[in-house]
Design a protein around this motif. Structure first.
Motif, PDB file in Angstrom:
ATOM      1  N   THR A  12       0.994  -1.078   0.510  1.00 26.61           N
ATOM      2  CA  THR A  12      -0.210   0.221  -0.016  1.00 26.61           C
ATOM      3  C   THR A  12       0.561   1.376  -0.507  1.00 26.61           C
ATOM      4  O   THR A  12       1.700   1.267   0.875  1.00 26.61           O
ATOM      5  CB  THR A  12      -0.775   0.000   1.480  1.00 26.61           C
ATOM      6  OG1 THR A  12      -1.455  -0.841   0.955  1.00 26.61           O
ATOM      7  CG2 THR A  12      -1.575   1.163   1.023  1.00 26.61           C
ATOM      8  N   HIS A 106      -7.337   3.735   5.848  1.00 22.66           N
ATOM      9  CA  HIS A 106      -6.814   4.162   7.474  1.00 22.66           C
ATOM     10  C   HIS A 106      -7.258   5.405   7.822  1.00 22.66           C
ATOM     11  O   HIS A 106      -6.733   6.283   7.097  1.00 22.66           O
ATOM     12  CB  HIS A 106      -4.966   4.071   7.606  1.00 22.66           C
ATOM     13  CG  HIS A 106      -4.329   4.521   8.428  1.00 22.66           C
ATOM     14  ND1 HIS A 106      -3.654   3.359   9.478  1.00 22.66           N
ATOM     15  CD2 HIS A 106      -3.751   5.325   8.578  1.00 22.66           C
ATOM     16  CE1 HIS A 106      -3.140   3.657  10.329  1.00 22.66           C
ATOM     17  NE2 HIS A 106      -2.723   5.377   9.328  1.00 22.66           N
ATOM     18  N   GLY A 110      -3.039   6.229  16.813  1.00 21.29           N
ATOM     19  CA  GLY A 110      -3.082   6.448  18.022  1.00 21.29           C
ATOM     20  C   GLY A 110      -4.221   6.839  18.527  1.00 21.29           C
ATOM     21  O   GLY A 110      -4.508   7.894  19.400  1.00 21.29           O
ATOM     22  N   GLY A 145      -7.065  -1.251   7.770  1.00 25.37           N
ATOM     23  CA  GLY A 145      -5.947  -0.102   8.033  1.00 25.37           C
ATOM     24  C   GLY A 145      -6.119  -0.573   9.645  1.00 25.37           C
ATOM     25  O   GLY A 145      -6.239  -1.421  10.804  1.00 25.37           O
ATOM     26  N   GLY A 146      -4.993   0.810  10.171  1.00 19.07           N
ATOM     27  CA  GLY A 146      -4.243  -0.208  11.473  1.00 19.07           C
ATOM     28  C   GLY A 146      -4.974   1.734  12.190  1.00 19.07           C
ATOM     29  O   GLY A 146      -6.252   1.923  12.183  1.00 19.07           O
ATOM     30  N   PHE A 148      -4.958   1.863  16.013  1.00 19.31           N
ATOM     31  CA  PHE A 148      -5.566   1.813  17.108  1.00 19.31           C
ATOM     32  C   PHE A 148      -4.221   1.920  18.846  1.00 19.31           C
ATOM     33  O   PHE A 148      -2.867   2.003  18.438  1.00 19.31           O
ATOM     34  CB  PHE A 148      -5.468   0.174  18.063  1.00 19.31           C
ATOM     35  CG  PHE A 148      -6.915  -0.010  18.055  1.00 19.31           C
ATOM     36  CD1 PHE A 148      -8.199   0.041  17.887  1.00 19.31           C
ATOM     37  CD2 PHE A 148      -6.893  -1.519  16.463  1.00 19.31           C
ATOM     38  CE1 PHE A 148      -8.981   0.400  16.692  1.00 19.31           C
ATOM     39  CE2 PHE A 148      -8.371  -1.257  15.702  1.00 19.31           C
ATOM     40  CZ  PHE A 148      -9.533  -0.685  15.887  1.00 19.31           C
ATOM     41  N   PRO A 183      -2.322  -3.435  12.433  1.00 17.09           N
ATOM     42  CA  PRO A 183      -2.132  -2.140  13.592  1.00 17.09           C
ATOM     43  C   PRO A 183      -0.395  -2.020  13.368  1.00 17.09           C
ATOM     44  O   PRO A 183       0.888  -2.770  13.123  1.00 17.09           O
ATOM     45  CB  PRO A 183      -2.302  -3.188  15.213  1.00 17.09           C
ATOM     46  CG  PRO A 183      -2.301  -4.853  14.428  1.00 17.09           C
ATOM     47  CD  PRO A 183      -3.073  -4.647  12.637  1.00 17.09           C
TER      48      PRO A 183
END
Ligand code: PLP
Length: 321
Positions: A12, A106, A110, A145-146, A148, A183
């Motif tokens: 990506t 995404h 944070g 996506g991430g 966390f 993540p």
């Protein structure tokens, strides 16, 4: 080279340079399981120009950005992903030319408690689009996506992953595709710290300044985002704490790790540990001021070993002509 099977990878990129696309297409020729994610019509055209017709995912812009700072709230930044309402038309075109296997987004990075509901709203919008695109062509996955986050301040609570799982499941709803998450920070943030040596103590009228050998070139998050990182004097944790400002050797007032923070009174030669440096730490380290980057040491099962050598000045100047 890192040991992962390229057939399991999803590449990506944002505005990928030609050489990167060439490499991805070449890799995909030998590894037809590789998925290439595009976030602009141009990226798909450039893939087609290279004769590529394999697996792709469409990165979409959910219009909701989340996270600890404006500069990571990618879900509402036009730079990232196909604008939400354009996605169905782009999906039809992409499905004609490639093997469209997934939708990707995404929203930000944070994400802690305050942001979790917004993040799940973004996830819900992505899942909705997954269902719409699924009517054009069956999707094998929808990738959220991430994002966390982890606590950086001593008084912040970690996420309760049970609650997160329930909220994500509720936001996604029924989906005839696999759910993917990516993540990053959550996995690695607390796996690394920066050890830095105190070289200067200065009693100025406004502050006690503690000079250290690490700088924003080592860990840029405080300068870039105003991020808080915990700092401890690991040489003398028992000394009385005094409010100090800790900064490095770079010629900018941005090169500070904390101001007026109580730390066990540092003295010249002490080692300070700057915690939670595993995410967006070394990856963003640079050679500002021709500073060689530090070594990285891994500890595994009680054994330590150098996994990245300390750079020298010769390394920094090697490519200069
Ligand atoms: C596409 C994509 N996925 C996942 C991540 C990892 O995000 P995080 O570290 O917030 O989990 C990033 C971070 O920039 C990203 O750009």
């Amino acid at each position: 080279e890192a040991g992962a099977d390229p057939n399991t990878l999803q590449y990506t990129a944002v505005n990928p340079p030609d050489a990167d696309l060439d490499y991805a297409v070449e890799l995909a020729e030998e590894n037809p399981g590789l998925t290439i994610t595009g976030g602009a019509r141009d990226t798909f055209d450039r893939l087609a120009e290279r004769g590529y017709d394999g697996r792709v995912a469409i990165r979409i812009n959910p219009g909701i950005g989340t996270g600890h700072h404006e500069k990571v709230a990618t879900g509402k930044d036009a730079k990232f992903g196909i604008p939400y309402e354009q996605v169905p038309a782009v999906a039809e075109d992409v499905a004609d030319r490639f093997d469209l296997v997934g939708i990707h987004a995404h929203a930000g990075s944070g994400v802690l408690h305050d942001d979790l509901d917004d993040h799940c709203r973004a996830i819900g919008k992505v899942a909705d689009m997954g269902r719409r695109v699924g009517e054009v062509t069956p999707l094998s996955f929808v990738d959220f996506g991430g994002g966390f986050g982890v606590p950086y301040r001593e008084d912040e609570e970690p996420l309760d992953m049970q609650v997160v799982g329930e909220k994500v499941r509720e936001a996604v709803g029924d989906l005839d595709a696999r759910i993917k998450l990516e993540p990053g920070r959550y996995v690695v943030a607390d796996a690394e710290l920066v050890l830095t040596e105190v070289n200067t103590i200065k009693e100025a009228p406004a502050a006690t300044v503690v000079g250290v050998d690490a700088s924003l070139a080592t860990l840029i998050r405080p300068a870039m985002f105003g991020s808080y990182h915990p700092i401890r004097n690991v040489s003398a944790p028992g000394r009385d704490a005094e409010p100090v400002s800790v900064g490095g050797p770079c010629c900018t007032s941005a090169d500070v790790f904390c101001t007026d923070r109580p730390i066990a009174r540092p003295e010249r030669g002490d080692l300070l540990a700057i915690g939670n440096a595993g995410a967006y730490g070394y990856e963003l380290a640079n050679q500002f001021h021709s500073q060689p980057r530090p070594a990285e040491v891994a500890i595994e099962g009680g054994e330590s070993r150098v996994v990245r050598e300390r750079e020298t000045l010769a390394d920094v100047t090697r490519t200069e002509r």
